[in-house]
Design a protein around this motif. Structure first.
Motif, PDB file in Angstrom:
ATOM      1  N   GLU A  32      -9.000  22.172 103.160  1.00 53.27           N
ATOM      2  CA  GLU A  32      -7.055  21.413 102.660  1.00 53.27           C
ATOM      3  C   GLU A  32      -6.170  22.275 102.269  1.00 53.27           C
ATOM      4  OE1 GLU A  32      -6.003  17.035 100.533  1.00 53.27           O
ATOM      5  OE2 GLU A  32      -8.434  18.059 101.037  1.00 53.27           O
ATOM      6  N   VAL A  57      -3.782  22.219  99.255  1.00 56.41           N
ATOM      7  CA  VAL A  57      -3.496  21.091  98.063  1.00 56.41           C
ATOM      8  C   VAL A  57      -2.170  21.962  97.433  1.00 56.41           C
ATOM      9  CG1 VAL A  57      -5.030  20.396  96.082  1.00 56.41           C
ATOM     10  CG2 VAL A  57      -6.181  21.329  97.811  1.00 56.41           C
ATOM     11  N   LYS A  94      -2.438  19.356  91.518  1.00 56.89           N
ATOM     12  CA  LYS A  94      -3.480  18.760  91.146  1.00 56.89           C
ATOM     13  C   LYS A  94      -4.372  19.788  92.221  1.00 56.89           C
ATOM     14  CE  LYS A  94       0.115  15.692  92.790  1.00 56.89           C
ATOM     15  NZ  LYS A  94       0.163  14.233  93.258  1.00 56.89           N
ATOM     16  N   ASP A 116      -7.562  19.115  89.842  1.00 59.06           N
ATOM     17  CA  ASP A 116      -8.077  17.387  90.394  1.00 59.06           C
ATOM     18  C   ASP A 116      -9.263  17.844  91.087  1.00 59.06           C
ATOM     19  OD1 ASP A 116      -6.627  17.012  87.606  1.00 59.06           O
ATOM     20  OD2 ASP A 116      -4.823  15.514  88.958  1.00 59.06           O
ATOM     21  N   TRP A 117      -8.397  18.347  92.603  1.00 59.93           N
ATOM     22  CA  TRP A 117      -8.882  17.782  93.948  1.00 59.93           C
ATOM     23  C   TRP A 117     -10.459  18.219  93.616  1.00 59.93           C
ATOM     24  CZ3 TRP A 117     -11.469  21.509  97.361  1.00 59.93           C
ATOM     25  CH2 TRP A 117     -11.854  21.077  97.927  1.00 59.93           C
ATOM     26  N   ASN A 161     -12.773  16.468  91.926  1.00 58.85           N
ATOM     27  CA  ASN A 161     -13.412  15.503  92.830  1.00 58.85           C
ATOM     28  C   ASN A 161     -14.361  15.547  94.018  1.00 58.85           C
ATOM     29  OD1 ASN A 161     -11.738  12.948  91.617  1.00 58.85           O
ATOM     30  ND2 ASN A 161     -10.093  14.300  92.870  1.00 58.85           N
ATOM     31  N   TYR A 162     -14.110  17.017  94.241  1.00 59.69           N
ATOM     32  CA  TYR A 162     -14.943  17.393  95.225  1.00 59.69           C
ATOM     33  C   TYR A 162     -16.464  18.364  94.766  1.00 59.69           C
ATOM     34  CZ  TYR A 162     -16.407  20.803  99.327  1.00 59.69           C
ATOM     35  OH  TYR A 162     -17.298  21.937  99.869  1.00 59.69           O
TER      36      TYR A 162
END
Length: 136
Positions: free
Chosen positions: A29, A31, A35, A38-39, A42-43
């Motif tokens: 991705e 990004v 952010k 945050d990414w 989550n990952y």
């Protein structure tokens, strides 16, 4: 466990990861830099990651680019939030050019090749693949 790689930029970052056997690097991705944590949160809740590879940006004469200050700050913050993940640096010289060349070789249309988010993602995969090859 996987290895993550980041092609770090002021506005956005390309992210790539290996397969669990750490054989193949794939772009994941692009990004927005603001952010990115945050990414990553989550990952990392979903995937096990042992190492992070960050592209090391140098000028043509070998001196460091101004973005290095940003990268060092990112690494400090990353170490605090994810202390169990080792951080490595990998030269990212010409990865954007190599990404565009690979997009051309894959037969991507000109419009897609101009999409910087695609280039960043593929550049991160190239950084990671170079790291894997040097480790072998």
């Amino acid at each position: 466990m996987r290895i993550l790689a980041i092609d770090y930029g002021i506005k956005k970052c390309g992210v790539a990861a290996t397969d669990p056997l750490q054989i193949i690097a794939s772009g994941l991705e692009t990004v927005p830099t603001g952010k990115l944590f945050d990414w990553l949160e989550n990952y990392l809740q979903v995937e096990e990651v042992s190492d992070l590879v960050v592209g090391e940006s140098r000028a043509l004469d070998g001196s460091t680019n101004p973005i290095q200050t940003e990268i060092v700050g990112f690494e400090r913050k990353f170490r605090k939030r994810f202390p169990g993940i080792a951080i490595h640096r990998q030269d990212e010289f010409n990865t954007s050019r190599r990404a565009r060349e690979s997009m051309l070789a894959m037969g991507m249309k000109k419009k897609k090749r101009r999409d910087k988010t695609q280039v960043d993602r593929i550049a991160a995969a190239i950084i990671l693949q170079d790291f894997l090859e040097e480790r072998r």
